[in-house]
Write a protein that holds these residues in place. Sequence first.
Motif, short mmCIF file in Angstrom:
data_model
loop_
_atom_site.label_atom_id
_atom_site.label_comp_id
_atom_site.label_asym_id
_atom_site.label_seq_id
_atom_site.Cartn_x
_atom_site.Cartn_y
_atom_site.Cartn_z
N GLN A 67 0.65 -0.90 -0.02
CA GLN A 67 0.19 -0.12 0.34
C GLN A 67 0.60 1.35 0.40
OE1 GLN A 67 -2.48 -1.61 3.12
NE2 GLN A 67 -3.70 -1.24 2.75
N LYS A 68 1.83 1.33 0.68
CA LYS A 68 2.98 2.68 0.70
C LYS A 68 3.66 2.90 -1.04
CE LYS A 68 3.85 1.93 5.62
NZ LYS A 68 3.45 3.19 6.27
N ALA A 69 3.97 0.71 -1.42
CA ALA A 69 4.77 1.42 -3.03
C ALA A 69 3.72 1.79 -3.72
CB ALA A 69 4.97 -0.10 -3.03
N ALA A 70 2.77 1.44 -3.82
CA ALA A 70 2.00 2.20 -4.65
C ALA A 70 1.32 3.15 -4.36
CB ALA A 70 0.84 1.19 -4.34
N LEU A 71 1.32 4.22 -3.27
CA LEU A 71 1.32 5.60 -3.04
C LEU A 71 2.90 6.40 -4.03
CD1 LEU A 71 -0.16 8.32 -2.40
CD2 LEU A 71 1.08 8.42 -0.30
N ILE A 72 3.87 5.62 -3.82
CA ILE A 72 5.10 6.51 -3.68
C ILE A 72 5.51 6.34 -5.25
CG2 ILE A 72 7.71 5.54 -3.74
CD1 ILE A 72 7.37 5.09 -1.25
N PHE A 73 4.52 4.80 -5.92
CA PHE A 73 4.91 4.94 -7.13
C PHE A 73 3.69 5.87 -8.05
CE2 PHE A 73 3.12 2.98 -11.35
CZ PHE A 73 4.19 2.84 -11.77
N LYS A 74 2.38 6.34 -7.81
CA LYS A 74 1.45 7.24 -7.96
C LYS A 74 1.94 8.45 -7.79
CE LYS A 74 -3.17 4.84 -6.53
NZ LYS A 74 -3.61 5.06 -6.03
N VAL A 75 3.28 8.75 -7.03
CA VAL A 75 3.91 9.95 -7.01
C VAL A 75 5.03 10.29 -7.66
CG1 VAL A 75 5.44 11.58 -5.81
CG2 VAL A 75 3.71 10.34 -4.29
N TYR A 76 4.97 9.05 -8.18
CA TYR A 76 6.21 9.30 -9.26
C TYR A 76 6.14 9.00 -10.46
CZ TYR A 76 10.04 10.23 -5.96
OH TYR A 76 10.93 10.34 -4.76
N ASP A 77 5.49 8.64 -10.98
CA ASP A 77 4.72 8.03 -12.20
C ASP A 77 3.67 9.63 -12.94
OD1 ASP A 77 3.57 7.15 -14.49
OD2 ASP A 77 1.74 5.51 -13.99
N SER A 78 4.59 10.56 -13.08
CA SER A 78 3.66 12.21 -13.51
C SER A 78 2.59 11.77 -14.40
CB SER A 78 5.51 13.29 -13.61
OG SER A 78 5.60 12.48 -14.46
N ASP A 79 3.07 11.17 -15.71
CA ASP A 79 1.85 11.21 -16.47
C ASP A 79 1.19 9.80 -16.30
OD1 ASP A 79 2.96 8.93 -17.35
OD2 ASP A 79 4.08 9.16 -18.76
N GLY A 80 0.82 9.61 -15.19
CA GLY A 80 0.00 8.10 -15.05
C GLY A 80 0.08 7.24 -15.72
N ASN A 81 0.92 6.97 -16.95
CA ASN A 81 1.06 5.85 -18.08
C ASN A 81 0.90 4.14 -17.68
OD1 ASN A 81 3.81 5.49 -17.34
ND2 ASN A 81 4.21 6.24 -19.21
N GLY A 82 1.21 4.30 -16.42
CA GLY A 82 1.40 3.19 -14.95
C GLY A 82 3.22 2.54 -15.20
N LYS A 83 3.86 4.23 -15.44
CA LYS A 83 5.14 2.79 -15.89
C LYS A 83 5.91 5.00 -15.15
CE LYS A 83 4.84 1.06 -19.98
NZ LYS A 83 5.64 1.11 -21.37
N VAL A 84 7.27 4.03 -14.18
CA VAL A 84 7.98 5.56 -13.61
C VAL A 84 9.23 5.27 -14.72
CG1 VAL A 84 9.20 6.35 -11.55
CG2 VAL A 84 7.32 5.08 -11.26
N THR A 85 8.96 6.81 -15.34
CA THR A 85 10.48 6.16 -16.57
C THR A 85 11.34 7.45 -16.32
OG1 THR A 85 8.87 7.92 -17.54
CG2 THR A 85 9.27 5.83 -18.56
#
Length: 128
Positions: free
Chosen positions: A94-112
């Motif tokens: 749950q914590k990782a999901a939030l962190i991922f959303k913070v860094y996935d700035s374009d919301g495409n499901g990937k952190v580039t």
Amino acid sequence: MGNAPSTLTQYDIEEVQEHCNKLFNQQEIVSLYQRFCQLDRTAKGFISSDEFMSVPEFAMNPLAQRLLKMVDGLNFKDFVVFLSAFSAKASIEQKAALIFKVYDSDGNGKVTFNDIIEVLSDMAEQRE
């Protein structure tokens, strides 16, 4: 629970508990509701980005601009779900999901690389 009711019923509390995977007990949900109502100064049932920025701890967070994109317009149930990721009872997933959303700035499901550059840029702007 679109617009914030003046008080929470037992049914409302149980519904919110289910919505946040029971990470908060009844007393915590009532406390969160009171805080939500304080932040929702115009009693419209959701919290705007300006209202979030009125919280000093939020405003001075280097990731505030990134978080604002996630929290602007949250109703009470979604507010509790958002905060549940910060709970000591939240799972690492749950914590990782939030962190991922913070860094996935374009919301495409990937952190580039571009996502990270954008986050760093937002953080630099926050400091200015």
